[in-house]
Design a protein around this motif. Structure first.
Motif, PDB file in Angstrom:
ATOM      1  N   SER A  28      -4.008  -7.517   3.301  1.00 47.59           N
ATOM      2  CA  SER A  28      -3.634  -6.899   4.565  1.00 47.59           C
ATOM      3  C   SER A  28      -3.516  -5.385   4.412  1.00 47.59           C
ATOM      4  O   SER A  28      -3.966  -4.625   5.268  1.00 47.59           O
ATOM      5  CB  SER A  28      -2.313  -7.488   5.056  1.00 47.59           C
ATOM      6  N   ALA A  29      -2.923  -4.952   3.314  1.00 45.73           N
ATOM      7  CA  ALA A  29      -2.785  -3.514   3.059  1.00 45.73           C
ATOM      8  C   ALA A  29      -4.152  -2.870   2.861  1.00 45.73           C
ATOM      9  O   ALA A  29      -4.392  -1.759   3.341  1.00 45.73           O
ATOM     10  CB  ALA A  29      -1.902  -3.279   1.840  1.00 45.73           C
ATOM     11  N   ASN A  32      -5.892  -2.256   6.150  1.00 46.14           N
ATOM     12  CA  ASN A  32      -5.293  -1.170   6.931  1.00 46.14           C
ATOM     13  C   ASN A  32      -5.292   0.160   6.181  1.00 46.14           C
ATOM     14  O   ASN A  32      -4.560   1.074   6.564  1.00 46.14           O
ATOM     15  CB  ASN A  32      -3.867  -1.542   7.339  1.00 46.14           C
ATOM     16  N   GLY A  34      -4.008   0.940   3.365  1.00 49.04           N
ATOM     17  CA  GLY A  34      -2.685   1.248   2.852  1.00 49.04           C
ATOM     18  C   GLY A  34      -2.515   0.847   1.409  1.00 49.04           C
ATOM     19  O   GLY A  34      -1.405   0.608   0.944  1.00 49.04           O
ATOM     20  N   LEU A  35      -3.637   0.757   0.664  1.00 49.85           N
ATOM     21  CA  LEU A  35      -3.577   0.307  -0.717  1.00 49.85           C
ATOM     22  C   LEU A  35      -4.207   1.358  -1.624  1.00 49.85           C
ATOM     23  O   LEU A  35      -5.346   1.771  -1.405  1.00 49.85           O
ATOM     24  CB  LEU A  35      -4.327  -1.026  -0.858  1.00 49.85           C
ATOM     25  N   VAL A 115       1.115  -0.320  -2.764  1.00 44.16           N
ATOM     26  CA  VAL A 115       1.055  -0.559  -1.325  1.00 44.16           C
ATOM     27  C   VAL A 115       1.751   0.603  -0.624  1.00 44.16           C
ATOM     28  O   VAL A 115       2.948   0.811  -0.796  1.00 44.16           O
ATOM     29  CB  VAL A 115       1.730  -1.899  -0.952  1.00 44.16           C
ATOM     30  N   ARG A 116       0.968   1.370   0.150  1.00 48.59           N
ATOM     31  CA  ARG A 116       1.520   2.485   0.926  1.00 48.59           C
ATOM     32  C   ARG A 116       1.871   2.037   2.336  1.00 48.59           C
ATOM     33  O   ARG A 116       2.786   2.557   2.957  1.00 48.59           O
ATOM     34  CB  ARG A 116       0.510   3.630   1.009  1.00 48.59           C
ATOM     35  N   ASP A 117       1.091   1.090   2.865  1.00 50.48           N
ATOM     36  CA  ASP A 117       1.290   0.575   4.217  1.00 50.48           C
ATOM     37  C   ASP A 117       1.021  -0.922   4.176  1.00 50.48           C
ATOM     38  O   ASP A 117      -0.079  -1.338   3.833  1.00 50.48           O
ATOM     39  CB  ASP A 117       0.338   1.278   5.191  1.00 50.48           C
ATOM     40  N   PHE A 118       2.036  -1.727   4.521  1.00 52.65           N
ATOM     41  CA  PHE A 118       1.883  -3.177   4.465  1.00 52.65           C
ATOM     42  C   PHE A 118       0.915  -3.703   5.513  1.00 52.65           C
ATOM     43  O   PHE A 118       0.387  -4.786   5.383  1.00 52.65           O
ATOM     44  CB  PHE A 118       3.234  -3.874   4.654  1.00 52.65           C
ATOM     45  N   GLY A 119       0.698  -2.953   6.570  1.00 55.33           N
ATOM     46  CA  GLY A 119      -0.174  -3.438   7.640  1.00 55.33           C
ATOM     47  C   GLY A 119       0.599  -4.389   8.534  1.00 55.33           C
ATOM     48  O   GLY A 119       1.709  -4.090   8.970  1.00 55.33           O
ATOM     49  N   HIS A 125       4.472 -11.347   4.041  1.00 54.97           N
ATOM     50  CA  HIS A 125       5.190 -10.078   3.877  1.00 54.97           C
ATOM     51  C   HIS A 125       6.691 -10.336   3.829  1.00 54.97           C
ATOM     52  O   HIS A 125       7.402  -9.813   2.964  1.00 54.97           O
ATOM     53  CB  HIS A 125       4.817  -9.147   5.035  1.00 54.97           C
TER      54      HIS A 125
END
Length: 139
Positions: A28-29, A32, A34-35, A115-119, A125
């Motif tokens: 998911s990250a 989006n 966010g990884l 992970v910067r953004d989990f989405g 999660h």
């Protein structure tokens, strides 16, 4: 967030569910954007305090690599999860080619991802966050 280290070796159905949850969260990250994958991207994200979660492979060859990631996670109070295989982490992080059946081919090893953004906030999660809270309290 806290500096906790978690081993993810299969010990029961809970650990298998945790692996699946981590896999879903990483995918998911990645969807989006966010990884952060690899040492350079991960260190940048950790140093800028953009990271929510760091995943480190236990079979990483370079000792200095592991020390650097652990020190940055401890300094900035970022959760640190450990997985047992860097090839599996590379597949989960999307560093592979998929064949027409959806099976991973040409998997690139990845020793660390952040992970910067989990989405999307999914059940996986929530389960992962609950696990991190539990281990934080027991430590």
């Amino acid at each position: 967030m806290s500096d906790t280290e978690m081993d993810e070796t299969p010990r029961g159905s809970d650990e298998v569910d945790l692996n699946k949850s981590l896999q879903e969260v990483l995918k998911s990250a990645a969807r989006n954007d966010g990884l952060a994958r690899g040492l350079r991207e991960s260190v940048k994200a950790l140093d800028r305090r953009e990271a929510h979660l760091c995943v480190l492979a236990s079979n990483c060859d370079e000792a200095n690599y592991v020390k650097l990631i652990e020190a940055l996670c401890a300094e900035h109070s970022i959760n640190l999860l450990r997985v047992d295989d860097n090839k599996k982490l590379g597949e989960w992080a999307g560093l592979c080619k998929l064949d027409k059946d959806g099976k991973a081919r040409k998997v690139v090893r990845c020793s660390c991802c952040v992970v910067r953004d989990f989405g999307d906030e999914t059940q996986a999660h929530d389960q992962l966050l609950e696990y991190m809270k539990k281990t934080k309290q027991s430590a």
